[in-house]
Design an enzyme around this catalytic site. Sequence first.
Site, PDB file in Angstrom:
ATOM      1  N   ARG A  81      17.842  58.422  19.158  1.00  0.00           N
ATOM      2  CA  ARG A  81      18.670  58.958  20.230  1.00  0.00           C
ATOM      3  C   ARG A  81      19.828  58.252  20.707  1.00  0.00           C
ATOM      4  O   ARG A  81      19.560  56.869  20.400  1.00  0.00           O
ATOM      5  CB  ARG A  81      17.591  59.163  21.473  1.00  0.00           C
ATOM      6  CG  ARG A  81      16.483  60.400  21.589  1.00  0.00           C
ATOM      7  CD  ARG A  81      15.588  60.426  22.654  1.00  0.00           C
ATOM      8  NE  ARG A  81      14.875  59.430  22.736  1.00  0.00           N
ATOM      9  CZ  ARG A  81      14.885  58.440  23.652  1.00  0.00           C
ATOM     10  NH1 ARG A  81      15.701  58.090  24.166  1.00  0.00           N
ATOM     11  NH2 ARG A  81      13.883  57.251  23.440  1.00  0.00           N
ATOM     12  N   SER A 272       8.341  54.874  24.498  1.00  0.00           N
ATOM     13  CA  SER A 272       8.304  54.807  23.108  1.00  0.00           C
ATOM     14  C   SER A 272       7.824  53.537  22.611  1.00  0.00           C
ATOM     15  O   SER A 272       8.032  52.694  22.982  1.00  0.00           O
ATOM     16  CB  SER A 272      10.120  54.933  22.515  1.00  0.00           C
ATOM     17  OG  SER A 272      10.604  55.931  23.082  1.00  0.00           O
ATOM     18  N   ALA A 273       7.054  53.791  21.498  1.00  0.00           N
ATOM     19  CA  ALA A 273       6.529  53.001  20.769  1.00  0.00           C
ATOM     20  C   ALA A 273       5.588  51.858  21.338  1.00  0.00           C
ATOM     21  O   ALA A 273       5.491  50.650  21.213  1.00  0.00           O
ATOM     22  CB  ALA A 273       7.617  52.012  19.880  1.00  0.00           C
ATOM     23  N   CYS A 274       4.887  52.529  22.456  1.00  0.00           N
ATOM     24  CA  CYS A 274       3.780  51.600  23.297  1.00  0.00           C
ATOM     25  C   CYS A 274       2.629  52.305  23.060  1.00  0.00           C
ATOM     26  O   CYS A 274       1.578  52.099  23.620  1.00  0.00           O
ATOM     27  CB  CYS A 274       4.143  51.702  24.824  1.00  0.00           C
ATOM     28  SG  CYS A 274       5.662  51.006  25.104  1.00  0.00           S
ATOM     29  N   GLY A 275       2.300  53.005  21.942  1.00  0.00           N
ATOM     30  CA  GLY A 275       0.959  53.649  21.594  1.00  0.00           C
ATOM     31  C   GLY A 275       0.505  54.807  22.163  1.00  0.00           C
ATOM     32  O   GLY A 275      -0.602  55.195  22.288  1.00  0.00           O
ATOM     33  N   THR A 277       1.118  58.268  21.005  1.00  0.00           N
ATOM     34  CA  THR A 277       0.393  59.122  20.060  1.00  0.00           C
ATOM     35  C   THR A 277      -0.811  58.340  19.751  1.00  0.00           C
ATOM     36  O   THR A 277      -1.866  59.432  19.540  1.00  0.00           O
ATOM     37  CB  THR A 277       1.504  59.160  18.966  1.00  0.00           C
ATOM     38  OG1 THR A 277       2.737  59.638  19.284  1.00  0.00           O
ATOM     39  CG2 THR A 277       0.914  60.049  17.719  1.00  0.00           C
ATOM     40  N   ASN A 278      -0.986  57.251  19.388  1.00  0.00           N
ATOM     41  CA  ASN A 278      -2.564  56.737  19.413  1.00  0.00           C
ATOM     42  C   ASN A 278      -3.344  57.031  20.067  1.00  0.00           C
ATOM     43  O   ASN A 278      -4.488  57.192  19.918  1.00  0.00           O
ATOM     44  CB  ASN A 278      -2.246  54.872  19.026  1.00  0.00           C
ATOM     45  CG  ASN A 278      -1.725  54.918  17.511  1.00  0.00           C
ATOM     46  OD1 ASN A 278      -1.492  55.685  16.724  1.00  0.00           O
ATOM     47  ND2 ASN A 278      -1.144  53.695  17.397  1.00  0.00           N
TER      48      ASN A 278
END
Length: 607
Positions: A81, A272-275, A277-278
């Site tokens: 983005r 973003s990228a802090c888990g 989706t996990n």
Amino acid sequence: MGLTAQPVLDTAPTTNKRLLDWVAEVAELTQPESIYWVDGSEAENTRLTDELVAAGTLTRLNPELFPNSFAGFSDPKDVARVEEQTFICSEKEHDAGFTNNWMEPAEMRTKLSGLFKGSMRGRTMYVIPFVMGHLDAKSPKFGVEITDSAYVVASMRIMARIGTEVLRKIEEPDAFFVPAIHSLGAPLEPGQADVPWPCNDEKWIVHFPESREIWSYGSGYGGNALLGKKCYALRIASVMAHDEGWLAEHMLILKLTSPEQKTYYMAAAFPSACGKTNLALLDPTIKGWKVETLGDDITWMNFDDEGALRAVNPEAGLFGVAPGTGWDTNPNAMRAIAKGNSIFTNVALTDDGGVWWEGMTTETPSHLTDWRGNSWTPDSAEPAAHPNSRFCTPIDQIDMLAPEYNEPDGVPLSAILFGGRRKTTIPLVTQSRDWTNGIFMGSTLSSETTAAAAGAVGVVRRDPMAMLPFIGYDAGDYLKHWVELSKQGDQEKLPKIFLVNWFRRTADGGFAWPGFGDNSRVVTWAIERIEGKADAVETPIGFVPTKESLDLDGLDISDEQLSAALNVDALEWAAEAESIDEWYRRFGGSLPEELLGELEGLKERLG
């Protein structure tokens, strides 16, 4: 020469005058070679992906490994983005607020008209009718994206409900749709050869909140080009939500079933990228609890007639960061991906026609073709997959998808989690003192920057509700909307709010908490707090678990690690309060008084 308006009107599969007029207007401006109305069918998808493979944009993967799946590789200048080129062009500058770039709307329209003039020459203009949320929702949110990228069509087919059925609904009188126009900004002159990933060095992602329009130029990359996602479902939808009395948020939705078979729903916001989706695809390590998912990225919430806050996922697919998603960390995502029907972008290719990225498997392949097309071995200096490489996969391939995903009116929330990525200061989990204190927690959410947004990595930045890049209007007014909206609901039914941080470090620099599936122990503690079953210590920042109240059965964690994870350090928090003060000053006069009161209360409790 491009098309005149008339053929659009003669052959279009719609009678919606506003839609026809707009498509004709865009065709006249952009001068495409042809116009194609997307029907969303399997046959259409096969034809388009075949064309993309022939053009070199996509590589067909080995069907035995990833059936009906493809990998695309972007221009190295088009990988994330572009926040610095993302604009909210409200009529008044104040309404965009300090978190957004603003330009006077008439000036921006002049600029865009110049850029889009002839921008689709030599290309097909695709018209994609889509709906965010369910077609049979009480108030379906329609959009139409015009694009000159077949890659966008193939990806939108995964990410949203598109095609003929949607267009049929848009035929109904008074059906409102958000017009979204996207061009790669790469016109082709007669005889000019195309490139595998057309884009333009100049990029503009522009939103006109009052007229609910989206214009995107120059980028073929996901978030900039799949306009139903962040542009509509967050930036424009947040403005619609403000005006109509609901919330459009950057959140996942979980369903939890207790050993007693009681069901709870929880939304959670992470930058973003802090888990995120996990957590959305959590494989719990805690016995007796079942976890299902309803969504991994975007949540729309509103109060029902009984005063409960209900949540729905408006998307139909997963658009996840690939690196760090692996069989050991997120088996549910991997099982969904393994079923195929996916488009991967900027991952590495294996020699047997599969894909790979860092963290996918415990063993690294001995040879790969990296995302730039170069031969790669474990000795190579650069990662094989781009740090922001993506998988785009249908959500209905997730084994743990809750049946309630298909409920048009969504599910009633028991809890909301806010989480960032901080090495110090923020404990593993804190329950807010009340709803307003929870909004305070969300408004001060902070994280270290990641590869998902272009710019410096490792700097702590405030990210209110994980919405900093996505609030479509003034951030102070947005927080005021959170405060005011709660008055619509039944105060007894308001979700309880928690702040989490899986990334706290110990004195020696290691992670204090194992994370991943063990985060289920934190989530279940939150549920047990709601039920009045779990103990907590009242601290100046809120309620933190006692060591005994967390279910640590079977968990290999030392007392030192647990103490570090749960520690509330008064000195660190005094510095944090000053940092929050500095952050709040940036809002000017639009910050709600209630949140200033929360900050003063925190300072008093810290003494």
